[in-house]
Design an enzyme around this catalytic site. Structure first.
Site, PDB file in Angstrom:
ATOM      1  N   TRP A 148       0.792  -1.227   0.000  1.00 24.05           N
ATOM      2  CA  TRP A 148       0.000   0.000   0.000  1.00 24.05           C
ATOM      3  C   TRP A 148       0.827   1.281   0.000  1.00 24.05           C
ATOM      4  CZ3 TRP A 148       2.032   2.109   4.215  1.00 24.05           C
ATOM      5  CH2 TRP A 148       2.482   1.245   5.211  1.00 24.05           C
ATOM      6  N   ALA A 173      -3.488  -6.662  -5.248  1.00 23.49           N
ATOM      7  CA  ALA A 173      -3.076  -5.309  -4.862  1.00 23.49           C
ATOM      8  C   ALA A 173      -3.563  -5.048  -3.430  1.00 23.49           C
ATOM      9  CB  ALA A 173      -3.658  -4.308  -5.853  1.00 23.49           C
ATOM     10  N   GLY A 225       6.967  -6.299   0.301  1.00 27.57           N
ATOM     11  CA  GLY A 225       6.329  -6.119   1.608  1.00 27.57           C
ATOM     12  C   GLY A 225       7.333  -6.348   2.716  1.00 27.57           C
ATOM     13  N   SER A 226       6.840  -6.767   3.867  1.00 29.15           N
ATOM     14  CA  SER A 226       7.715  -6.849   5.040  1.00 29.15           C
ATOM     15  C   SER A 226       8.571  -8.120   5.035  1.00 29.15           C
ATOM     16  CB  SER A 226       6.862  -6.817   6.317  1.00 29.15           C
ATOM     17  OG  SER A 226       6.020  -7.933   6.354  1.00 29.15           O
ATOM     18  N   GLU A 247      11.074  -8.462  -2.611  1.00 25.49           N
ATOM     19  CA  GLU A 247      11.537  -7.093  -2.340  1.00 25.49           C
ATOM     20  C   GLU A 247      10.999  -6.728  -0.968  1.00 25.49           C
ATOM     21  OE1 GLU A 247      11.901  -3.634  -1.919  1.00 25.49           O
ATOM     22  OE2 GLU A 247      10.677  -3.083  -3.668  1.00 25.49           O
ATOM     23  N   CYS A 281      10.460   1.525   1.600  1.00 32.15           N
ATOM     24  CA  CYS A 281      11.358   0.452   2.058  1.00 32.15           C
ATOM     25  C   CYS A 281      12.819   0.909   2.067  1.00 32.15           C
ATOM     26  CB  CYS A 281      11.161  -0.812   1.240  1.00 32.15           C
ATOM     27  SG  CYS A 281      11.132  -0.519  -0.516  1.00 32.15           S
TER      28      CYS A 281
END
Ligand code: NAD
Length: 475
Positions: A148, A173, A225-226, A247, A281
């Protein structure tokens, strides 16, 4: 927008009745809902992606490029609409959202061109009657999961590279920010991408990833994401032997040596740290500043940070918007409280702003001990840690201490120092004396726990191609 799923060339609310609520981060109030996909919808998307791939892989690279360029033109035409949707659901200032929408154009155009240059190789053979070829082929249908923080940019990188390579894609998404993703996918649809080649889903992330990754249709997984979610998905990917690009999170160091342009470093620090309210990030988190220039740097950085105009992203003059959702406000505040307990000095910020929406003050913490959580975990928000270091060796040692290795920044006017930094910093993407990350033509990706593979650049396209060796003997 309940007809938010795009499956097999049609917009649908899916086969179930589950819906997610979309909030405006500037007010915390609901602005809409998004349909969630059920298993039957996932199965339809998989069948569509399989059929779509059979069609798309046979379309020439030349024609694929033309379709992608049409999609890019539509995104450019609709950039204002897309930007407004990003700001309304994610919160960033409109100017940043516009840049995101226009960067999407660049990503599509670049992939449209690069897809035409996905050359194979001719390898000289040992016998004159033998021809040895390495052919580039699309890997097949892709499952992509985008976050997001850049609702359009993180998604477009996956769609544009997959399509340019000749793959079909099922993209999940972010449920928090569906509208701009929907607008983006409409551009591909209207540009003439064949039915089933692009599919868009929203829903319960774990349900969708488990189902898609296990399917024999899916040949490649791309996740942004994380680190914890990436670790979980990488294990699923391994179990089902799929290719993947991960990523993941970062904890970027920003080194300022005694030989730096300190004023320039402080200006760039404030711009890069608080862009998208730090929800990036590659956002710099650990500012490692030589003790000789520490006071000058922290004065310059904190005066710029405290002067930032924080407000709703759609309001003119806003330089930093709210955080994207309530979870981030709680997470950021917990980092600050923990750092205080460890004896850190709050130079500026350190608190929520206002009593509605998800606003948090641009925050600088100084002299933070290594034991504080913020020194070890990704904050993903508007907090900077500014610590003194005694020379470049100490800065590099601290920069490389963590298992994250995504973005890194450094300021020095000394060529030898700059070379050492480029050589010795463990990070997938390093900017020295400026900000130069994440453009369409350059690779972006991490090492160590920050993941593997790259998006952008030739590397980003290659991630959607496989090499086939064909050796042929005459007669
Ligand atoms: P989270 O860890 O729950 O989710 C991160 C992302 O992964 C979200 O987009 C989510 O929808 C997705 N996700 C979660 N579980 C999944 C699953 N089982 N399968 C597929 N996708 C799944 O955290 P959050 O509160 O949404 O975001 C906060 C954290 O996420 C931050 O600390 C940051 O590290 C990370 N993040 C990183 C990036 C990035 O660009 N690398 C972007 C957004 C968020």
């Amino acid at each position: 927008m309940t007809a938010s799923l795009f499956i097999d060339g049609a917009w649908t609310a899916g086969s179930g009745s589950r819906r997610g609520t979309v909030l405006d981060p500037a007010t915390g109030l609901a602005t809409g809902e998004v349909a969630f996909a059920e298993v039957a919808d996932l199965e339809r998307a998989l069948a569509a992606a399989e059929r779509g791939f059979a069609v798309w892989k046979k379309v020439s690279a030349y024609e694929r490029s033309a379709i992608l360029r049409r999609a890019a033109a539509l995104v450019r035409e609709r950039a204002e609409i897309i930007a407004a949707a990003i700001t309304a659901e994610q919160g960033k200032p409109l100017a940043e959202a516009r840049m995101e929408a226009l960067a999407a154009v660049e990503h599509i155009e670049w992939n449209a061109e690069e897809g035409r240059r996905a050359y194979g190789r001719l390898i000289p053979a040992r016998a004159p009657e033998v021809t040895q070829l390495v052919k580039k082929e699309p890997v097949g249908p892709v499952a992509a999961f985008s976050p997001w923080n850049f609702p359009v940019n993180q998604l477009v990188r996956k769609i544009a590279s997959a399509l340019a390579a000749g793959c079909s894609i099922i993209a999940k998404a972010p449920e928090e920010t569906p509208t701009s993703a929907i607008e983006l996918v409409r551009c591909f649809e209207e540009a003439g991408v064949p039915t089933g080649v692009v599919n868009l889903l929203f829903g319960v992330p774990a349900e969708i990833s488990e189902h898609l990754i296990a399917s024999p249709v899916i040949q490649k997984v791309s996740f942004t994401g994380s680190v914890p979610v990436g670790r979980h998905l990488a294990a699923l990917v391994a179990r089902h032997l799929k290719r993947s690009t991960m990523e993941l999170g970062g904890h970027a160091p920003f080194i300022v040596t005694a030989k730096a342009d300190v004023a320039g470093a402080a200006t760039l620090a404030a711009v890069t740290k608080f862009r998208n309210a730090g929800q990036v990030c590659a956002s710099p988190t650990r500012f490692l500043v030589d003790e000789a220039v520490f006071e000058a740097f922290i004065d310059g950085f904190s005066s710029r940070a405290s002067a930032l105009n924080v407000g709703p992203g759609a309001t003119a003059g806003t330089q930093m918007g709210p955080l994207a959702h309530a979870r981030r406000v709680e997470a950021i505040d917990a980092f600050v409280q923990d750092a205080r307990k460890h004896g850190a000095r709050v130079v500026t910020g350190g608190e929520r702003l206002g009593n509605q929406g998800f606003f948090y003050a641009p925050t600088l913490l100084a002299d933070v001990p290594l034991g504080a959580r913020i020194m070890n975990e990704e904050p993903f928000g508007p907090i900077a840690v500014v610590n003194r270091v005694a020379g470049l060796d100490a800065a590099l040692a601290e920069a490389n201490r963590l298992p994250y290795a995504l973005g890194a920044y450094a300021f020095t006017r000394d060529l030898e120092e700059a070379e050492r930094i480029g050589d010795e910093l463990e990070a997938g993407t390093i900017s020295i004396n400026h900000f130069g990350h994440a453009m369409a033509e350059v690779p972006f990706g991490g090492f160590k726990d920050s993941g593997f593979g790259a998006e952008g650049g030739t590397e980003g396209l290659q991630a959607y191609l496989r090499d086939k060796f064909v050796t042929r003997r005459r007669g």
